[in-house]
Design an enzyme around this catalytic site. Structure first.
Site, PDB file in Angstrom:
ATOM      1  N   CYS A  79       0.829  -1.212   0.000  1.00 13.32           N
ATOM      2  CA  CYS A  79       0.000   0.000   0.000  1.00 13.32           C
ATOM      3  C   CYS A  79       0.872   1.274   0.000  1.00 13.32           C
ATOM      4  CB  CYS A  79      -0.988  -0.054   1.152  1.00 13.32           C
ATOM      5  SG  CYS A  79      -2.438   0.941   0.825  1.00 13.32           S
ATOM      6  N   HIS A 171      -3.400  -4.934   1.842  1.00 16.66           N
ATOM      7  CA  HIS A 171      -2.677  -5.207   3.102  1.00 16.66           C
ATOM      8  C   HIS A 171      -2.631  -6.698   3.436  1.00 16.66           C
ATOM      9  CE1 HIS A 171      -2.067  -1.135   4.755  1.00 16.66           C
ATOM     10  NE2 HIS A 171      -3.088  -0.841   3.983  1.00 16.66           N
ATOM     11  N   GLU A 173      -0.742  -8.194   5.336  1.00 21.01           N
ATOM     12  CA  GLU A 173      -0.261  -8.429   6.710  1.00 21.01           C
ATOM     13  C   GLU A 173      -1.401  -8.406   7.727  1.00 21.01           C
ATOM     14  OE1 GLU A 173      -0.197  -5.639   5.133  1.00 21.01           O
ATOM     15  OE2 GLU A 173      -0.440  -3.954   6.502  1.00 21.01           O
TER      16      GLU A 173
HETATM   17  N1  GLN Z   1      -3.618   6.360   1.136  1.00 26.44           N
HETATM   18  C1  GLN Z   1      -2.339   6.117   1.727  1.00 26.44           C
HETATM   19  C2  GLN Z   1      -1.254   6.905   1.035  1.00 26.44           C
HETATM   20  O1  GLN Z   1      -1.460   7.467   0.025  1.00 26.44           O
HETATM   21  C3  GLN Z   1      -1.994   4.652   1.715  1.00 26.44           C
HETATM   22  C4  GLN Z   1      -2.903   3.911   2.634  1.00 26.44           C
HETATM   23  C5  GLN Z   1      -2.379   2.640   3.182  1.00 26.44           C
HETATM   24  O2  GLN Z   1      -1.186   2.395   3.201  1.00 26.44           O
HETATM   25  N2  GLN Z   1      -3.281   1.873   3.691  1.00 26.44           N
HETATM   26  O3  GLN Z   1      -0.174   6.936   1.512  1.00 26.44           O
END
Ligand code: GLN
Length: 190
Positions: A79, A171, A173
């Site tokens: 992410c 995610h 994890e």
């Molecule tokens: N929206 C977040 C970003 O742009 C990422 C979100 C996440 O890691 N769950 O950094």
């Protein structure tokens, strides 16, 4: 197989990655200083807030050590961590590391309340779908040459590799499905 994984512990979901590695019996450390990369052959950059992690990378002089590390070792970004691995354009407070050749759109599914989970198809395991959690997730907008898709959601790529490095828009994890971590750990130093 990975020898020792480091989890970048500047901001975000690093403890959940550590818990997964502990359950899988993988030697690991939380990395807070560049010198702690020394005995690792994989670095996980967790999800969280990419601008906050980016700022901490610059402030703690991590940029060059991570780029150097990535020349001969693997990096796995989830992410926000994936946003940092990408070759997306620089923005205020966000300097992607350009370790992998792909681009993303941040927050492509909307705000926190628009977060969702969905069934993913894993290319490396067709026993069962993987329930992926997307929290203000990015979307891949461009894939460079040499990038292989490892998982899809509604036919869209959500997990990719260039052979050495790995990235997921969701995610893996969070929850009790260890297949993604297990797969990646087995690929390191292969
Ligand atoms: N929206 C977040 C970003 O742009 C990422 C979100 C996440 O890691 N769950 O950094």
């Amino acid at each position: 197989m990975v020898n020792r994984a480091g989890v970048l512990a500047l901001q975000g979901n690093y403890n959940q990655h550590k818990r997964m590695l502990d359950v899988l019996g993988i030697k690991n450390i939380l990395v807070q200083y560049p010198r702690e990369l020394e005995n690792c052959d994989l670095l996980i950059i967790p999800g969280g807030e990419s601008t906050a992690i980016s700022k901490q990378i610059e402030r703690n002089n991590f940029r060059h050590p991570i780029l150097n590390f990535a020349k001969t070792n693997s990096v796995f970004g989830t992410c926000a961590g994936m946003i940092l691995l990408s070759s997306s354009e620089k923005a205020t407070n966000l300097k992607p590391l350009s370790i992998m050749d792909f681009k993303v759109d941040r927050n492509a599914f909307g705000r926190q309340v628009d977060s969702f989970s969905g069934n993913l198809c894993l290319e490396f395991d067709n026993t069962d779908s993987f329930n992926g959690l997307f929290i203000r997730a990015p979307k891949i907008s461009k894939l460079g040459k040499g990038i292989k898709i490892l998982a899809t959601y509604k036919k869209q790529p959500v997990m990719i590799t260039n052979g050495r490095h790995f990235a997921t828009t969701f995610h893996p994890e969070i929850g009790d499905d260890y297949r993604i971590h297990k797969h990646i750990m087995g690929k390191i130093n292969e």
